[in-house]
Scaffold this motif. Structure first.
Motif, short mmCIF file in Angstrom:
data_model
loop_
_atom_site.label_atom_id
_atom_site.label_comp_id
_atom_site.label_asym_id
_atom_site.label_seq_id
_atom_site.Cartn_x
_atom_site.Cartn_y
_atom_site.Cartn_z
N ARG A 228 0.83 -1.20 0.00
CA ARG A 228 0.00 0.00 0.00
C ARG A 228 0.87 1.26 0.00
O ARG A 228 0.56 2.23 -0.68
N SER A 229 1.95 1.26 0.76
CA SER A 229 2.82 2.43 0.83
C SER A 229 3.42 2.74 -0.54
O SER A 229 3.52 3.91 -0.93
N LEU A 230 3.85 1.72 -1.25
CA LEU A 230 4.41 1.93 -2.59
C LEU A 230 3.34 2.38 -3.57
O LEU A 230 3.57 3.25 -4.42
N ARG A 231 2.16 1.81 -3.46
CA ARG A 231 1.08 2.18 -4.36
C ARG A 231 0.63 3.62 -4.15
O ARG A 231 0.37 4.37 -5.09
N ASP A 232 0.53 4.04 -2.89
CA ASP A 232 0.02 5.37 -2.58
C ASP A 232 1.09 6.46 -2.65
O ASP A 232 0.76 7.65 -2.58
N ASN A 233 2.35 6.07 -2.76
CA ASN A 233 3.45 7.02 -2.87
C ASN A 233 4.30 6.64 -4.09
O ASN A 233 5.40 6.10 -3.95
N PRO A 234 3.81 6.92 -5.28
CA PRO A 234 4.48 6.44 -6.50
C PRO A 234 5.87 7.00 -6.71
O PRO A 234 6.64 6.46 -7.52
N TRP A 235 6.23 8.06 -6.00
CA TRP A 235 7.56 8.65 -6.13
C TRP A 235 8.62 7.88 -5.35
O TRP A 235 9.82 8.08 -5.55
N LEU A 236 8.19 6.98 -4.46
CA LEU A 236 9.15 6.17 -3.71
C LEU A 236 9.73 5.07 -4.60
O LEU A 236 9.00 4.38 -5.30
N THR A 237 11.04 4.91 -4.54
CA THR A 237 11.70 3.84 -5.28
C THR A 237 12.10 2.67 -4.39
O THR A 237 12.37 1.58 -4.88
N SER A 238 12.13 2.90 -3.07
CA SER A 238 12.48 1.80 -2.16
C SER A 238 11.95 2.10 -0.77
O SER A 238 11.65 3.25 -0.42
N LEU A 239 11.82 1.04 0.02
CA LEU A 239 11.47 1.13 1.42
C LEU A 239 12.56 0.45 2.22
O LEU A 239 13.08 -0.60 1.82
N ILE A 240 12.88 1.02 3.37
CA ILE A 240 13.84 0.38 4.26
C ILE A 240 13.16 0.03 5.57
O ILE A 240 12.07 0.52 5.89
N ALA A 241 13.80 -0.83 6.32
CA ALA A 241 13.35 -1.19 7.67
C ALA A 241 14.59 -1.48 8.50
O ALA A 241 15.60 -1.95 7.98
#
Length: 255
Positions: A200-213
């Motif tokens: 959902r985070s990637l779908r709702d924020n299309p400008w993001l290219t990656s997520l970290i944790a």
């Protein structure tokens, strides 16, 4: 009937239900198998309170005296405060903002040294009403992050967060983090929520290219949840000793 679309998932075209004549609402709720398929291809669904199950939102509504309803998805703009409305991840999981009326529930979940064991901050011991309320207010007070209470089958079970501007040299990344109340451990909630919230985070924020944790090296369950969702270990966290950083690239998700 209000409509919403569920997050898309990568599946084989052979798994998508074939087109069939419009199904009457009175024919009953859709099967668990078709529910999973409809979730995957983004078909709009509605929850039918009379039949206590899910139907297609475009079904032939021959029971107009008892309308089916669903929760609207909120399409957020990047770095804007989210609505307090319920946001569906799956029928079983919903998100919403914390509110002042959640104080007792919030404390019951978070005032626990075992929950704080693998959080980056120290346990306040105990978590006072004032501190808990301050944390609730902080969760809604900044466009630097999005913070949600996690609801599973209607019960608040924990929190998930998406934080922006976490890497000085990479403005197109964000960090996800979560915690689950101890009474709800061992039910696969972390595994489910990490996977669903990531998509959902990637779908709702299309400008993001990656997520970290970031996860403590001894936090085996959270590590498994992240690996199961497609995150890859990058190495030691530069900010905290004994913590590990993981990353998921958008290009690896098909989104």
């Amino acid at each position: 009937m209000k409509k919403f679309r569920k997050p898309a998932q990568v599946i084989s075209p052979l798994d998508i239900p074939t087109q069939t004549p419009m199904r009457a609402r009175s024919a009953g709720v859709i099967s668990a198998h078709d529910l999973a398929m409809y979730e995957a291809d983004g078909t709009a669904l509605a929850f039918d309170p009379m039949q206590q199950g899910w139907v297609r939102a475009d079904c032939d509504d021959d029971l107009t005296f008892a309308p089916a309803v669903s929760f609207d998805t909120v399409q957020p703009k990047p770095r804007t405060k989210m609505s307090a409305d319920l946001i569906p991840l799956q029928p079983q999981y919903l998100l919403r903002s914390w509110g002042t009326g959640d104080l007792e529930t919030y404390k019951a979940l978070l005032d626990d040294p075992e929950v704080w064991r693998f959080l980056p901050e120290d346990y306040p011991n105990p978590l006072s009403d004032d501190m808990a309320m301050a944390l609730i207010e902080l969760s809604n007070a900044s466009n630097h992050h999005q913070v949600f209470a996690i609801l599973r089958d209607g019960d608040v079970v924990g929190q998930v967060r998406l934080e922006y501007d976490v890497e000085p040299d990479n403005g197109a990344s964000a960090e996800i983090s979560f915690w689950i109340g101890r009474a709800h451990w061992g039910k696969g909630i972390g595994r489910d929520v990490v996977k669903l919230f990531t998509r959902r985070s990637l779908r709702d924020n299309p400008w993001l290219t990656s997520l970290i944790a970031r996860v403590h090296e001894d936090n085996v369950k959270s590590m498994k949840s992240l690996l199961n969702a497609g995150y890859v270990v990058e190495g030691a966290d530069k900010k905290r000793a004994n913590w590990v950083q993981l990353r998921l690239q958008r290009e690896d998700t098909g989104l």
